[in-house]
Design an enzyme around this catalytic site. Sequence first.
Site, PDB file in Angstrom:
ATOM      1  N   GLY A  13      92.456 133.904 -30.604  1.00 56.47           N
ATOM      2  CA  GLY A  13      91.074 134.372 -30.534  1.00 56.47           C
ATOM      3  C   GLY A  13      90.504 134.971 -31.806  1.00 56.47           C
ATOM      4  CG  ASN A  15      87.147 130.630 -34.903  1.00 59.26           C
ATOM      5  OD1 ASN A  15      86.309 130.645 -35.790  1.00 59.26           O
ATOM      6  ND2 ASN A  15      88.274 129.926 -34.985  1.00 59.26           N
ATOM      7  NE  ARG A  66      91.839 115.120 -19.263  1.00 55.61           N
ATOM      8  CZ  ARG A  66      92.687 115.835 -19.970  1.00 55.61           C
ATOM      9  NH1 ARG A  66      92.529 117.124 -20.094  1.00 55.61           N
ATOM     10  NH2 ARG A  66      93.719 115.274 -20.550  1.00 55.61           N
ATOM     11  CG  MET A  91      94.532 124.658 -27.529  1.00 57.75           C
ATOM     12  SD  MET A  91      93.881 123.765 -28.964  1.00 57.75           S
ATOM     13  CE  MET A  91      95.224 122.612 -29.226  1.00 57.75           C
ATOM     14  CB  ILE A  93      90.516 116.699 -23.208  1.00 57.98           C
ATOM     15  CG1 ILE A  93      91.238 116.674 -24.567  1.00 57.98           C
ATOM     16  CG2 ILE A  93      89.461 115.600 -23.115  1.00 57.98           C
ATOM     17  CD1 ILE A  93      92.067 115.425 -24.804  1.00 57.98           C
ATOM     18  CG  HIS A 110      87.830 119.636 -35.194  1.00 58.13           C
ATOM     19  ND1 HIS A 110      88.820 119.461 -34.241  1.00 58.13           N
ATOM     20  CD2 HIS A 110      88.181 118.848 -36.241  1.00 58.13           C
ATOM     21  CE1 HIS A 110      89.720 118.597 -34.696  1.00 58.13           C
ATOM     22  NE2 HIS A 110      89.349 118.212 -35.910  1.00 58.13           N
ATOM     23  CD  GLU A 173      90.036 133.683 -46.331  1.00 57.97           C
ATOM     24  OE1 GLU A 173      89.048 133.735 -47.101  1.00 57.97           O
ATOM     25  OE2 GLU A 173      91.213 133.808 -46.695  1.00 57.97           O
TER      26      GLU A 173
HETATM   27  C1  GRF Z   1      90.833 127.246 -34.968  1.00 58.39           C
HETATM   28  O1  GRF Z   1      91.352 126.730 -36.158  1.00 58.39           O
HETATM   29  C2  GRF Z   1      89.856 126.296 -34.358  1.00 58.39           C
HETATM   30  O2  GRF Z   1      89.100 125.583 -35.299  1.00 58.39           O
HETATM   31  C3  GRF Z   1      90.752 125.355 -33.622  1.00 58.39           C
HETATM   32  O3  GRF Z   1      91.762 126.174 -33.068  1.00 58.39           O
HETATM   33  C4  GRF Z   1      91.898 127.334 -33.876  1.00 58.39           C
HETATM   34  C5  GRF Z   1      91.705 128.516 -32.992  1.00 58.39           C
HETATM   35  O4  GRF Z   1      92.015 129.712 -33.651  1.00 58.39           O
HETATM   36  N1  GRF Z   1      90.020 124.578 -32.672  1.00 58.39           N
HETATM   37  P1  GRF Z   1      91.606 131.107 -33.050  1.00 58.39           P
HETATM   38  O5  GRF Z   1      92.200 131.189 -31.626  1.00 58.39           O
HETATM   39  O6  GRF Z   1      90.117 131.188 -33.020  1.00 58.39           O
HETATM   40  O7  GRF Z   1      92.216 132.117 -33.940  1.00 58.39           O
END
Ligand code: GRF
Length: 201
Positions: A13, A15, A66, A91, A93, A110, A173
């Site tokens: 987490g 992001n 799904r 993670m 689909i 992504h 980053e």
């Molecule tokens: C990130 O690199 C995102 O782009 C990818 O999975 C990773 C997730 O990282 N889809 P975080 O859980 O946000 O640290």
Amino acid sequence: MRVKTAVLISGRGSNLKSLIAACAKPDFPAEIALVFCNVEGAGGVAVAQAAGIPTKVISHRGFGSREDFDRAIDAALREANIQLVCEAGFMRIHSDWFAREWEGRLLNIHPSLLPAFKGIRVHQQALDAGVKISGCTVHFIVPELDSGPIIAQAAVPVLPGDTAETLAARVLEEEHKLYPNALKLVAEGKVKLEMGQAVFI
Ligand code: GRF
């Protein structure tokens, strides 16, 4: 009224953390009203809890299809009156049903410059291809994986001696700056999905 946003995660987490920080600013056009996670004990759930954000954890295991799992996600989103969804390291689909149901209101980040290097092991794909520039992309989700219209991208150099881990860290980053900016654009209505294209207003 700020746009009620959910963040969907499966992991640590980071992001999510950057989105929480952006939403903490008083003039930011979105608020995070729910964090949904499909993995028990994922680090991102603790990040959300520490910020006082409601969380819902439902494992995808045990659902027959799904779409059945996606209907559980959909119910959680509707219960929280969610208007916009940001996937950040989620993670799973989605079923076509879910992608269509939330069309135009579903974003993903992504860690490559799409359309290059879709799917998983993205940084290793970039290193194997010998590219000198990689980066990250925020896009609208459509049924086809990692193929939706692009909202924003940031470029990151690939340096001599990079491993998948060092490249991932450098890209991450930029992800932390890009996703809040992209969310802001969408929440303010400055970019919309129309007829399968990202339209900038
Ligand atoms: C990130 O690199 C995102 O782009 C990818 O999975 C990773 C997730 O990282 N889809 P975080 O859980 O946000 O640290």
